[in-house]
Every structure is written in structure tokens, then in C-alpha cells.
Design an enzyme around this catalytic site. Structure first.
Site, PDB file in Angstrom:
ATOM      1  N   LYS B  98     -49.063  -6.808  -2.359  1.00 61.61           N
ATOM      2  CA  LYS B  98     -47.925  -5.942  -2.666  1.00 61.61           C
ATOM      3  C   LYS B  98     -46.932  -6.594  -3.631  1.00 61.61           C
ATOM      4  O   LYS B  98     -46.254  -5.904  -4.373  1.00 61.61           O
ATOM      5  CB  LYS B  98     -47.210  -5.539  -1.369  1.00 61.61           C
ATOM      6  CG  LYS B  98     -48.067  -4.674  -0.440  1.00 61.61           C
ATOM      7  CD  LYS B  98     -48.147  -3.243  -0.906  1.00 61.61           C
ATOM      8  CE  LYS B  98     -49.073  -2.397  -0.024  1.00 61.61           C
ATOM      9  NZ  LYS B  98     -49.245  -1.024  -0.538  1.00 61.61           N
ATOM     10  N   GLU B 120     -39.748   2.514  -0.092  1.00 59.04           N
ATOM     11  CA  GLU B 120     -40.237   2.903   1.217  1.00 59.04           C
ATOM     12  C   GLU B 120     -41.226   1.836   1.671  1.00 59.04           C
ATOM     13  O   GLU B 120     -41.756   1.098   0.841  1.00 59.04           O
ATOM     14  CB  GLU B 120     -40.967   4.249   1.130  1.00 59.04           C
ATOM     15  CG  GLU B 120     -42.462   4.167   0.778  1.00 59.04           C
ATOM     16  CD  GLU B 120     -42.766   3.648  -0.622  1.00 59.04           C
ATOM     17  OE1 GLU B 120     -41.871   3.699  -1.485  1.00 59.04           O
ATOM     18  OE2 GLU B 120     -43.894   3.176  -0.841  1.00 59.04           O
ATOM     19  N   SER B 391     -56.743  -7.961   1.110  1.00 60.57           N
ATOM     20  CA  SER B 391     -55.498  -7.553   0.465  1.00 60.57           C
ATOM     21  C   SER B 391     -54.268  -8.240   1.049  1.00 60.57           C
ATOM     22  O   SER B 391     -53.243  -8.343   0.403  1.00 60.57           O
ATOM     23  CB  SER B 391     -55.331  -6.038   0.543  1.00 60.57           C
ATOM     24  OG  SER B 391     -55.420  -5.596   1.888  1.00 60.57           O
TER      25      SER B 391
HETATM   26  C1  LIG Z   1     -52.262  -5.916   3.262  1.00 67.68           C
HETATM   27  C2  LIG Z   1     -52.286  -4.488   2.863  1.00 67.68           C
HETATM   28  N1  LIG Z   1     -53.408  -3.972   2.362  1.00 67.68           N
HETATM   29  C3  LIG Z   1     -53.487  -2.687   1.984  1.00 67.68           C
HETATM   30  C4  LIG Z   1     -52.422  -1.828   2.141  1.00 67.68           C
HETATM   31  C5  LIG Z   1     -52.593  -0.395   1.759  1.00 67.68           C
HETATM   32  O1  LIG Z   1     -51.963  -0.058   0.567  1.00 67.68           O
HETATM   33  P1  LIG Z   1     -52.783   0.150  -0.746  1.00 67.68           P
HETATM   34  O2  LIG Z   1     -53.888   1.088  -0.428  1.00 67.68           O
HETATM   35  O3  LIG Z   1     -51.798   0.720  -1.705  1.00 67.68           O
HETATM   36  O4  LIG Z   1     -53.302  -1.161  -1.193  1.00 67.68           O
HETATM   37  C6  LIG Z   1     -51.219  -2.322   2.657  1.00 67.68           C
HETATM   38  C7  LIG Z   1     -50.036  -1.449   2.789  1.00 67.68           C
HETATM   39  O5  LIG Z   1     -49.031  -1.753   3.312  1.00 67.68           O
HETATM   40  C8  LIG Z   1     -51.158  -3.681   3.034  1.00 67.68           C
HETATM   41  O6  LIG Z   1     -50.031  -4.210   3.548  1.00 67.68           O
END
Ligand SMILES: Cc1ncc(COP(=O)(O)O)c(C=O)c1O
Lengths: 287, 421
Positions: B98, B120, B391
Site C-alpha cells: 500500500k 479511506e 502483498s
Molecule cells: C496486504 C494487503 N493485500 C491486499 C489488499 C487488497 O487490496 P488490493 O486488492 O487493492 O491490493 C490489502 C488491502 O488492504 C492489503 O492490506
């Protein structure tokens, strides 16, 4: 001239009212709309509730939640409109997704067809800027409905001219930034908006041709007077009426009385207004 | 970097749509701000005016900790009998991808002369990243967060406040991401002249989906170079979890032109893919797999909605995936067959969480755990060389995981009862 424009011209200065359909039930809405009609509303906006009303403040958001909890659907909404017989033309106010989803696939046409069949005169879509409005505009043109555009305090220059040149029925002048909601006063932002509209040399023929109505925050007869005196052709009132729906022991009587108060205020504004630039219209009747 | 140069050229067409998805469905009051952002996006991000992108990359390196490693996962490779590589976005400062977007947007707001930041957050990861970026760049910041999410992601609420950010609870609806977005849009509509809304994923009105993707594209650009260096070729498939889809698009973007690489977007299957019509509830957040076309939060995209067009409450054990919409570009890539939508349920995600923790010593975010759950279920379809994007890290999820694990009989879980005493 469309029904909406004719109504505003004929009853100038116009009172435009908003209620959320289905709050707290569709039968109640019918009685409330009729009360507003008797009280002097010249145009009536009916909200078709959508679950994500990003342009609304807490009052209308709560009304929408009550309507959805009561099971209000587009089908029920149109049946209500089928049943209503008001002097004032009716408009539907809803979010774009509600329009797209009516019918079997995402398409604006079935909604507009049904709206025309039910006798609605126009559509307002708070999340549809002019840039995205071509499909709905075309469908409305085909069915003789007005598509009413909103002009915000941030709308200036070329965008303002473009919107004014596309406007039909009336232009909804959003008095202040933010969301809908009754306020205790007419803010400076409202005055700025009105002054700006006077100042802007918006292109022919619409600047003269399309009436301007001011909304967002209007709650009292005195506000209506102030706004009309400052040059508007109409005032739009929503949250203050929904407060009555939510709180009054006798909403029908109180809505009728509130409409009378607002309409009287508007007329007072037109009588007292020296700067006012009323469009060519017969003298309004005293309610 | 020839890939990114190529991408830049291609992106210069500043179209608002991806096929039929995207657009700018916002209240009129916001249109000038959205157009101002479009202009800023073209000048600073695409044209590198005033050295914006150079400053962004430098700050991502020094403050953010980039580049992140692409790590060969030894025991997973053994378990699945193929080469598994993990892109370690959990090692970005703050613990998730993020920050790539939050830092980019807060810096952009600064270049645009904005005075205040709002955002948000669902899982709290985006809020945390925005709070850190705002503190780092000395901008006042307020975050809207659903009540339910505040309760299930407390560590992130504390972190935001430590960084000097105000956290505003949102009680409407189910108190999750969708409601937090509504509330942030309302704030923005009031304060638009001085405030920038740092949207947290590849969603919202144009140019947000492209802007966020371009800030996140560094994930895939690095991964593509790294895998070629390590394995001597491109992977057979790339797997990432999709809530709004920012880590997905960020990971996929550099690979989209590589037709031989399969791209899998793994959504939250929740407890079931069936819709609960009576309560207008989707017990999942699998928008790409089960959604239909409509308009939400400024864009035409795939949505979880009723036949009438009301947006459904979604569900996932993972707060960051719990959203009824998805980025318009992902919807488009799914429609043209370039991205394969997939989903795994809450339980598979929890197992994925425990498996990676046990086998590799990496505690993944519950969001990322969905990608790992998919790897377990479908590894035979994924070819010999697989990149999985991790992620974010899972510290924020420990309370939820302990609670959810105690309620179930999970194969990959350690004996968590001892924690209860
Ligand atoms: C670690 C992590 N992965 C994925 C997501 C999902 O968001 P996005 O699909 O935009 O990557 C989030 C959302 O808060 C997150 O904290």
C-alpha cells in the site's frame, strides 16, 4: 418548452421539493407528495433510493435507509408514480446504477421508457456529470424527458458553459460544497453561487432560456426569500421536509404548511427583489 | 528500463476507460478536482515534470525500502514440485504494498499544492501507509474507517494515530470498506478545493485506476527483472490476491504484454459463492468471478449487486478484500481473457496463512493468504515457474486468525489453544 420549464415559468418563483420515495412506506409517500402539491410545490422530486448515496448528507441518507428497509424497489416506485395525480410535474432523482440496472442488461433505455410511461417529466442523477451523460441524454430526448444538470460552486468557465448549453428543464444550482442537508442559514457560498451565475456570461440561448433553481441547505421561508431575491427562479428543499417526515406527529399537515411557508417566502423574495431577473412570466397566484 | 519506457509511451493516451469500464461517475462538485488530478497525473507521473517520478523513486528506496526481494520459497517449491517464487511486498515499510501508492499520491498532492490529505481504509493497511506518507511529507491527514474494521484491525488504528493521523469511525451499513469510501467522498465533496483524496486501490473515477496502477507497477517491473535474472526466463504464471486490485494490477501490469505468462487474480470466496438473495448479502467478495456490470464509487466496473442495482454487503475473513467492487482495468482484462479470475474461501486462506508461517517463516497478510490458498489448490495448473505476490505481512491479522482458527479444524494450523490461556 418542457413541462418542467413551463411549470417554473407559470408559477415563478418556483418551489421545488424533494422526498425519498418509500420513506417510511410508498403509501405514506403518496400522501406526503399530495400534501406538498396542495401546499404550493411547483415541481416535485422523488428519490428512488440507492444503497450508496454519496452526494447525500445524514438526513437523506437515513431516509434512503428507511426506504430500503421498507423494501422499496424500482417497480414499486414506478407504481407509486403511476398512482399519483399532482398538479406539479414529477421528477425522479436517483443514482446512475439504479438507472442502468432497470431491465435485463445494463442499459439506460428501459428506465427512461418506464419513467415516461409513468408520467415523470425529468431525471436528476447526482453522480452523472455532463461528461458521462450522452447515453441518458439521448434516451431522455427520445422520450421527451428533461435531464436536469447540477452546477456546483466548483463549476466554472468552460465546464459551466458546456453544462448550461446542455441543460433542459432547469439548472440545479448547488448552493454550497458538500452534501445535502438542512442548514440554519443561507451561507456565503450560496450568495457567491448566485453572484457567479449572474456574472457568468453563459452562452445563448440557455442562460436566458433555462431557469435556475438553488438547493442544498435551504430550510426556511426566509431562505427562500433571500435566494429568490438574489436572482434565482426557484428554490429546492429536501432535508427540511425529510426532517418533518421523520419527526412530525402529523406529517401530512406539517408538510403542507411547510410548503406554504416556503412558497410564501419565495414570493416575498420576488416582490422585494430589485436585483431579481425574473423570467418573463405571469404574476404568481397567492397560495 | 525498457519495459517501463514502453509502458509510459503506451499510457500516454489518457483515456478514461478500459474497454467499457472506468469513467468518471462522480458528483459535479468533484469533477474539477478529478480533472485537475488528470492533468497532474499526465504532467508529473507520465511526463516526470519537475522530476516528480525521480523524487518518488528515491523516497520509495530510502523511506520505503525498495526494491523488495523476489525470494525462492524452498519448502513450497518442494511441496508443489515446481519453482515457487515470492515477491516480498510484506517487506515494504509499513508491511504492505500500500505504501507504493500512498507515498506516490501524497507526494503528488504536495506537488499540486494541496493542503490536506484524506483517505479511506479497510484493513487499515492503506490508512497506515497514508498516515506514514503524510507524516513523512508533513501533511495533515484524516482517515475514515468502518466500525467493524476498526474492531478487527486494531493494531493499524494505533499505528495511524501514532503517526499523527485522525481516525474517523464510520458506522453506516456493515461498517466496512464500502461505507468508508462513501464517507471519504462526502468529506472530499466538502473540502475539495484544498484536500486530496488518496484512494487506496485501483478503483474510483479516472484517473485514479491508472494513477494507482502506475505507482504500484513497480512490483511487477521488479519481479519481471528479478525472475529473469534468477530463473533465466519469464514465469509460467503470476498469482496475486484481489480486493480492489491494486497489488494485482501492480504485479500484473509489466506482464500484461507477455502473452505466455498466465495471470491469476484471487478473490475472497468468503464462506460461499452463492448470493443470499433474501438478505441482499454476498457471503464473499468475489466480484470478478460472480459480479455484474454497474457503476459504483465513480467507475463502471463489475459489482456485487442485486437485480435492482443495490450494492450488496460483501464478506471476507480478510478486511482488505471485503469490498463489493473491483478495479475497472481488472474487469476489462478478465473480459478479454487476459486475467483469470479465481477465488478461495475463508478456510483455504486461513490454511494458506498457517502454511506460509510454518513452512517459510513468513507471516502473510490474510489478504495475501488467499493467493497462497490458491497455490495450494491449483498448483498443478500453474506451470513449472510461479511467482506469488505476498502483498503484505500478517501482524495486523493475528487476533482475527487466532479467533477464526479456534472456531475451525484447520489442517495447516498449529495448536492455537495455548494462546487462549
Ligand atoms: C496486504 C494487503 N493485500 C491486499 C489488499 C487488497 O487490496 P488490493 O486488492 O487493492 O491490493 C490489502 C488491502 O488492504 C492489503 O492490506
Amino acid at each position: 418548452m418542457s413541462d418542467i420549464e413551463a411549470a417554473i415559468r407559470e408559477h415563478h418563483p418556483a418551489l421545488i421539493t424533494y422526498l425519498t420515495a418509500g420513506d417510511p412506506s410508498l403509501e405514506d409517500t403518496k400522501a406526503y407528495v399530495e400534501a406538498l402539491d396542495r401546499g404550493g410545490a411547483d415541481l416535485i422530486e422523488l428519490g428512488l433510493p440507492f444503497s450508496e448515496p454519496i452526494a447525500e448528507g445524514p438526513t437523506i441518507q437515513a431516509a434512503i435507509n428507511r426506504a430500503l428497509d421498507a423494501g422499496t424497489t424500482p417497480a414499486g416506485f414506478f407504481e407509486l408514480v403511476d398512482d399519483l395525480e399532482t398538479e406539479a410535474p414529477l421528477l425522479v432523482m436517483t443514482y446512475y446504477n439504479m438507472i442502468l440496472q432497470y431491465g435485463d442488461e445494463p442499459d439506460v433505455r428501459p428506465f427512461v421508457e418506464r419513467a415516461a410511461e409513468a408520467g415523470l417529466s425529468g431525471i436528476i442523477v447526482p453522480d452523472l456529470p455532463a461528461e458521462e451523460s450522452d447515453p441518458l441524454r439521448a434516451a431522455c430526448d427520445d422520450h421527451g424527458l428533461d435531464l436536469v444538470f447540477i452546477v456546483a460552486p466548483t463549476t466554472e468557465g468552460e465546464r459551466l458553459e458546456r453544462i448550461m448549453s446542455q441543460a433542459s428543464g432547469f439548472v440545479y444550482v448547488q448552493a454550497r460544497l458538500g452534501t445535502t442537508g438542512a442548514r440554519a442559514d443561507v451561507s456565503n457560498a450560496t450568495h457567491d453561487s448566485l453572484t457567479r451565475l449572474e456574472e457568468y456570461d453563459v452562452s445563448e440561448p440557455c442562460s436566458d432560456g433555462v431557469p435556475k433553481a438553488v438547493g442544498f441547505g435551504v430550510s426556511e421561508g426566509d431562505h427562500a426569500a433571500e435566494i429568490i431575491e438574489a436572482g434565482a427562479d426557484g428554490v429546492i428543499v429536501g432535508s427540511a421536509l425529510i426532517d418533518i417526515v421523520a419527526e412530525s406527529d402529523d406529517p401530512v399537515a406539517d408538510l403542507e404548511a411547510k410548503a406554504e411557508e416556503l412558497k410564501r417566502g419565495a414570493i416575498r423574495g420576488a416582490d422585494g427583489g430589485t436585483d431579481a431577473d425574473p423570467i418573463d412570466a405571469p404574476e404568481p397566484e397567492q397560495p | 528500463m525498457s519495459t517501463s519506457d514502453h509502458d509510459h509511451r503506451r499510457d500516454r493516451d489518457s483515456e478514461a476507460t478500459f474497454g467499457e469500464y472506468g469513467g468518471q461517475y462522480v458528483p459535479e462538485a468533484l469533477m474539477p478536482a478529478v480533472q485537475e488530478l488528470e492533468d497532474a497525473y499526465e504532467r508529473y507521473v507520465l511526463e516526470n515534470e519537475d522530476g516528480f517520478m525521480d523524487e518518488f523513486r528515491e523516497r520509495m528506496r530510502d523511506f520505503g525500502g525498495r526494491p523488495t526481494p523476489l525470494q525462492r520459497a524452498e519448502r513450497l517449491s518442494e511441496r508443489y514440485d515446481r519453482e515457487i517464487y515470492l515477491k516480498r511486498e510484506d517487506l515494504v515499510h509499513g508491511g504492505a504494498h500500500k505504501l507504493n501508492n500512498a507515498l506516490g499520491q501524497v507526494l503528488l498532492a504536495k506537488y499540486m499544492g494541496k493542503e490536506r490529505i484524506i483517505a479511506e481504509t479497510g484493513a487499515g493497511q492503506h490508512g497506515t501507509a497514508t498516515a506514514m506518507a503524510a507524516a513523512h511529507l508533513d501533511m495533515p491527514c484524516e482517515i475514515y474507517m468502518g466500525r467493524t474494521d476498526i474492531n478487527r484491525q486494531r493494531p493499524n488504528v494505533y499505528r495511524m494515530r501514532m503517526n499523527g493521523t485522525e481516525v474517523n469511525p464510520v458506522t453506516a451499513g456493515s461498517g466496512t470498506l464500502k461505507e468508508a469510501i462513501n464517507e471519504t467522498m462526502r468529506d472530499w465533496a466538502t473540502t475539495v478545493e484544498t484536500t486530496h483524496y488518496v484512494i487506496g486501490s485501483v478503483v474510483g473515477p479516472h484517473p485514479f485506476p491508472k494513477l494507482v496502477r502506475d505507482f504500484q507497477a513497480v512490483i511487477g517491473q521488479e519481479a519481471r527483472e528479478q525472475i529473469r535474472e534468477r530463473a533465466g526466463r519469464l514465469p509460467d504464471s503470476v498469482v496475486a490476491c484481489a480486493g480492489g486490485g491494486s497489488n494485482t494490477m501492480g504485479t500484473f501490469h509489466a506482464f500484461v504484454p507477455d502473452d505466455e505468462v498466465d495471470l491469476y487474480a484471487v478473490e475472497a470466496g468468503g464462506s460461499s459463492l452463492e448470493i443470499d438473495e433474501e438478505n441482499a448479502l454476498a457471503p464473499n467478495s468475489a466480484t470478478l468471478s460472480t459480479g455484474t456490470d454497474g457503476v459504483l464509487h465513480g467507475a463502471m466496473t463489475k459489482l456485487l449487486q442485486s437485480e435492482d442495482g443495490q450494492i450488496m454487503e460483501s464478506h471476507s475473513v480478510s478486511a482488505g478484500l471485503d469490498y463489493a467492487g473491483v478495479g475497472p482495468e481488472l474487469s476489462h482484462l478478465v473480459d478479454i481473457g487476459r486475467v483469470t479470475p479465481a477465488s478461495v474461501d475463508d478456510e483455504a486462506a486461513l490454511n494458506g496463512f498457517h502454511r506460509l508461517s510454518n513452512l517459510e517463516g513468513i507471516i502473510p497478510a490474510l489478504e495475501s493468504s488467499h493467493a497462497l490458498g490458491y497455490l495450494e489448490e491449483q498448483h498443478e495448473e500453474l506451470g513449472d515457474l510461479v511467482v506469488v505476490n505476498v502483498s503484505g505481512r500478517g501482524d495486523k491479522d493475528l487476533e482475527t486468525v487466532l479467533e477464526e482458527t479456534e472456531n475451525r479444524d484447520l489442517e495447516a494450523a498449529p495448536d492455537v489453544e495455548v494462546f487462549g490461556q
